[in-house]
Design an enzyme around this catalytic site. Structure first.
Site, PDB file in Angstrom:
ATOM      1  N   GLU A 147      -3.129   4.754  -3.619  1.00 30.55           N
ATOM      2  CA  GLU A 147      -3.082   3.981  -2.402  1.00 30.55           C
ATOM      3  C   GLU A 147      -1.206   4.215  -2.044  1.00 30.55           C
ATOM      4  O   GLU A 147      -0.354   3.572  -2.582  1.00 30.55           O
ATOM      5  CB  GLU A 147      -3.947   2.601  -2.652  1.00 30.55           C
ATOM      6  CG  GLU A 147      -3.094   1.803  -1.315  1.00 30.55           C
ATOM      7  CD  GLU A 147      -2.409  -0.188  -2.281  1.00 30.55           C
ATOM      8  OE1 GLU A 147      -3.343  -1.170  -1.327  1.00 30.55           O
ATOM      9  OE2 GLU A 147      -1.954  -0.216  -2.958  1.00 30.55           O
ATOM     10  N   ASP A 149      -4.301   1.563  -7.622  1.00 29.27           N
ATOM     11  CA  ASP A 149      -3.262   0.606  -6.623  1.00 29.27           C
ATOM     12  C   ASP A 149      -2.029   0.606  -6.878  1.00 29.27           C
ATOM     13  O   ASP A 149      -1.665   1.319  -7.830  1.00 29.27           O
ATOM     14  CB  ASP A 149      -3.838  -0.532  -7.190  1.00 29.27           C
ATOM     15  CG  ASP A 149      -3.130  -1.922  -6.451  1.00 29.27           C
ATOM     16  OD1 ASP A 149      -3.410  -2.039  -5.536  1.00 29.27           O
ATOM     17  OD2 ASP A 149      -2.835  -2.552  -6.940  1.00 29.27           O
TER      18      ASP A 149
END
Length: 848
Positions: free
Chosen positions: A512, A457
């Site tokens: 990401e 993330d």
């Protein structure tokens, strides 16, 4: 609540001098405290210090040892983490045990032995416990750094930034050399969980922590939960533990940084660390092998807590039994689980992590999570973890923030260590012990829980000092390689990808990144960052942008450009919407399309509306073109496969943001924090057709593998007709986005000649369509002799196509069309997507 008096440890001088690598930041000193117990004693009730209650307890020996965990003092076990100094030095000051332990309630009134070990030598034994390292399974090795020069062959534009890239790779190589020299290699360095936290060995249990800012008094206190005495949920084989430290910020009680489990007692806000250690015979044992990495990934993004149809926090067991079979049936081959790492604020969606090695206790025990993963493996599903190494919760009581009383322990100090938008702390990736912590954390989840990979993330936030905030990336390479780049963070990402792919060759690594960092998905040995896939975030943003416009304003060229705008040899995960687009404050694609009509007109026994018809048609088209053209892998957030009608709103109370903005709560309601799978399963609702279309998409990709085909060619993007035609693999995709124009005898180009048949049709009644196409029709691109040729010599340059839907013989001109060597005629109804395959490759029916 039972307290143990602290154990006084001597101040230790800095032992690591000028030989420290230039890339290191932060102090490597460590304070450690050892508990030595008999192996069978800790499952019983043990405590130290004064108590108002009497417990039975087994004999307990508490010893203290001082240890500076710099690269490396040796252990007895050569396979354990090595910690040997280049020039070993000895701490001659004796360790004293504070005289504050007044009483220890023991079974049969046995006395506690307090051992004074005297001088502690850094070269030699780390502590009196013997650490056992788990045996490696299969051939595992991390290759040495390569030349890192292949990136310039792949992308010559990088040559203009060679100085930066070579410097980056040089830093990476130097770090690899230092880890090899001081830690025995990355494989050993990433096993920090075998040394830090609570570690059981044959001789007892040792607790070790890195807390360089703590003063010379250090202690531990424990609370035990015998028979659920305090009313909290029962914790099998668990005991609550916290660290009691005298720090520059004052006396502080903290959850151990390496804690493997933590829970929240009823009525309390901070979490409590749990020493969780079931007997060997009660630990979950994996029964099924991990699946091999598939050529193409079809990822079902899920959140266990909100995966119930009821307004509750769901459990790992229920997800295992109810949701995993659904994911398999839909045709996905991987499940990506969010919010695994413990986070004290449920509404953070798991992104404000407090305990990095602990699975969220809201959904069950660590063994429950292992059972879930094992069941997924039995079904042939990969299990990916949404891992958060980009930032951490700023909680002081139950997180890493100010752990040792200093602002710059695990994080950068000052403003650089604070993310003003996320209200969280930012890691110092140049710190040796931070690297140990994060690398070990990634390996822990792969090793202990058998996860099959990660979705990292917030990688954009990691790679730049501006964190991507208020920055518009235009694609200029100067935006990626300059003073705004956090080289320490990029080197960490290279190291963690090295570790993942070297030790777990079948594992998947997804990053990401919204910036489009070049080299992101190129192997580390070639000079890249090393991810397998980049999350293609621009696609979802483009759909939201288009959905705010009228159909007449959609540009086919813009859609195609967004879908295909990815770097050569760098694979992407495409998605139309993830959890980000479904959060409260935004809208799902289905809600953008159909709005409040979804509440009243989704029943099949009621008339539809133009808004519902448009919404269902476009929802299917949006998902298919994203999967067909957008990347080499596909992701869907749970519930979006059937057009989940509502947003996600976690239970919350009124709050005021750091900028002063007031955000009203929802009375702590779980009503919008669940997934209404019953809507997608109901055969009397239109949601069912949308779900069946998603299922057909996944099974189509399973059969033809079009996402990973090397052949991708867009032959038409017609702004007037609103038609997009492309080939992916051996399939021909035809999209007609026009709101009311349907086209008969519409000619589409194709690479291969032959007989084509429909293999997927969004207008199929099974998918809520209107059956405007005959699925028995055959579409020929072969030259065929026509009976009318005898009477019309002018038709000689033409060949015949059997077009049964018109019940007529249709003539098509021979030769190239739309830069394709062959072509055939189709009927393209408005707002439909149809996929054609060569009939000889469609011998077996699609089993959905």
């Amino acid at each position: 609540m039972v307290y143990a008096s602290g154990i006084r440890l001597p101040c230790v001088p800095h032992l690591y001098k000028s030989s420290a690598p230039s890339g290191f930041n932060g102090d490597r000193r460590s304070t450690s405290l050892s508990f030595l117990l008999k192996k069978d004693s800790f499952s019983r009730k043990i405590f130290a210090g004064k108590s108002s209650k009497e417990f039975d307890a087994s004999p307990l020996i508490i010893t203290a040892s001082e240890k500076v965990l710099v690269p490396g003092s040796q252990s007895d076990d050569p396979s354990a983490v090595t910690d040997q100094l280049e020039t070993p030095e000895t701490v001659s000051e004796d360790i004293e045990v504070r005289n504050g332990i007044e009483s220890l309630q023991m079974e049969d009134n046995e006395n506690v032995e307090i051992e004074d070990h005297g001088p502690v030598t850094l070269q030699g034994k780390v502590s009196s416990e013997k650490s056992e390292v788990k045996s490696e399974v299969g051939p595992r090795s991390i290759p040495p750094p390569g030349a890192g020069q292949k990136i310039y062959e792949i992308d010559p534009n990088l040559l203009g930034h060679r100085q930066h890239l070579d410097y980056r790779y040089g830093r990476y190589k130097q770090m690899c050399e230092d880890i090899d020299k001081y830690e025995g290699g990355l494989a050993a360095f990433s096993r920090g969980y075998e040394k830090f936290g609570f570690i059981r060995s044959d001789t007892g249990i040792t607790y070790r922590e890195w807390a360089p800012g703590a003063k010379n008094e250090f202690g531990v206190w424990e609370i035990f939960l015998p028979n659920n005495a305090d009313g909290s949920p029962p914790i099998p084989h668990g005991s609550r533990v916290k660290i009691h430290m005298d720090t520059p910020s004052g006396i502080k009680d903290s959850i151990p940084a390496w804690i493997k489990f933590s829970v929240q007692a009823p009525g309390e806000i901070p979490y409590n660390g749990i020493y969780y250690d079931p007997p060997e015979e009660e630990k979950y044992v994996f029964q099924h092998p991990q699946p091999k990495k598939p050529k193409s990934l079809r990822i079902y993004e899920a959140h266990v807590g909100m995966s119930s149809t009821e307004p509750i926090i769901n459990t790992y067991a229920n997800f295992r039994d109810d949701v995993l079979p659904r994911i398999k049936r839909l045709g996905y081959n991987a499940v990506q689980i969010m919010a695994v790492q413990e986070h004290s604020y449920y509404a953070s969606f798991g992104y404000h992590v407090t305990n990095f090695f602990a699975p969220s206790s809201r959904c069950g025990t660590p063994d429950d999570l292992k059972s879930l993963i094992d069941k997924a493996h039995e079904l042939g599903l990969l299990v990916l973890m949404d891992i958060v190494h980009s930032h951490a919760s700023n909680n002081v009581l139950d997180g890493l923030n100010m752990f040792d009383g200093t602002d710059g322990h695990y994080f950068h100090s000052g403003s650089r260590g604070y993310h003003w938008m996320w209200d969280s702390r930012l890691f110092n990736y140049g710190s040796w012990e931070v690297l140990r912590f994060l690398l070990s954390n990634a390996r822990w989840w792969l090793e202990e829980y058998k996860f099959d990979g990660f979705r990292f993330d917030g990688v954009t936030s990691m790679m730049y000092t501006h964190h991507g905030l208020q920055v518009a990336f235009t694609g200029n390479y100067s935006e990626y390689f300059g003073f705004a780049t956090d080289v320490d963070a990029v080197v960490y990402l290279m190291l963690v990808n090295d570790m993942i792919h070297g030790l777990y060759p079948e594992a998947v690594s997804i990053g990401e990144d919204v910036s489009g960092m070049p080299t992101f998905c190129i192997p580390v040995q070639d000079g890249g960052v090393g991810f397998d896939y980049r999350l293609q975030m621009a696609i979802a943003d483009k759909w939201i942008q288009l959905l705010k416009k009228r159909d007449e304003d959609w540009k086919m060229g813009e859609i195609v450009h967004t879908m295909t705008n990815r770097r050569w040899l760098e694979k992407c995960v495409a998605y139309a919407e993830s959890h980000d687009q479904a959060l409260v404050g935004d809208k799902t694609i289905a809600f953008w399309l159909m709005d409040k009509d979804m509440y009243d007109f989704m029943a099949l026994d009621r008339p539809s509306t133009p808004l519902i018809d448009r919404g269902i048609a476009l929802h299917k088209m949006i998902r298919l073109i994203t999967m067909g053209l957008g990347g080499e892998a596909y992701l869907n957030f749970m519930g979006n496969e059937f057009g989940h009608p509502e947003w996600i709103d976690f239970p919350r109370v009124d709050q005021r943001l750091p900028n002063g903005q007031f955000v009203p709560g929802n009375n702590f309601s779980y009503d919008k924090c669940r997934r209404r799978f019953d809507l997608g399963d109901a055969d009397y609702l239109r949601y069912r057709g949308m779900q069946e279309f998603d299922r057909a998409m996944q099974h189509l990709e399973e059969k033809y593998g079009f996402m990973t085909s090397e052949h991708q060619y867009v032959s038409r993007k017609d702004e007037g007709d609103r038609v997009i035609v492309f080939e992916r693999g051996n399939l021909v995709f035809v999209f007609n986005f026009h709101w009311n124009s349907s086209y008969s005898d519409y000619r589409v180009g194709c690479l291969k000649p032959g007989k084509y048949k429909i293999v997927l049709d969004s207008d199929d009644p099974l998918f809520g369509g209107y059956k405007r196409l005959d699925h028995n029709a055959e579409y020929f691109s072969l030259v065929r002799k026509s009976p009318v040729d005898n009477s019309s010599p002018a038709l000689a340059p033409y060949f015949m196509v059997n077009y049964r839907v018109l019940n007529a013989m249709v003539l098509v001109q021979e030769g190239w069309y739309d830069d394709q060597p062959h072509s055939f005629l189709v009927y393209a109804p408005s707002r439909t997507a149809v996929v054609y395959a060569l009939a000889d490759e469609e011998e077996q029916p699609l089993n959905v």
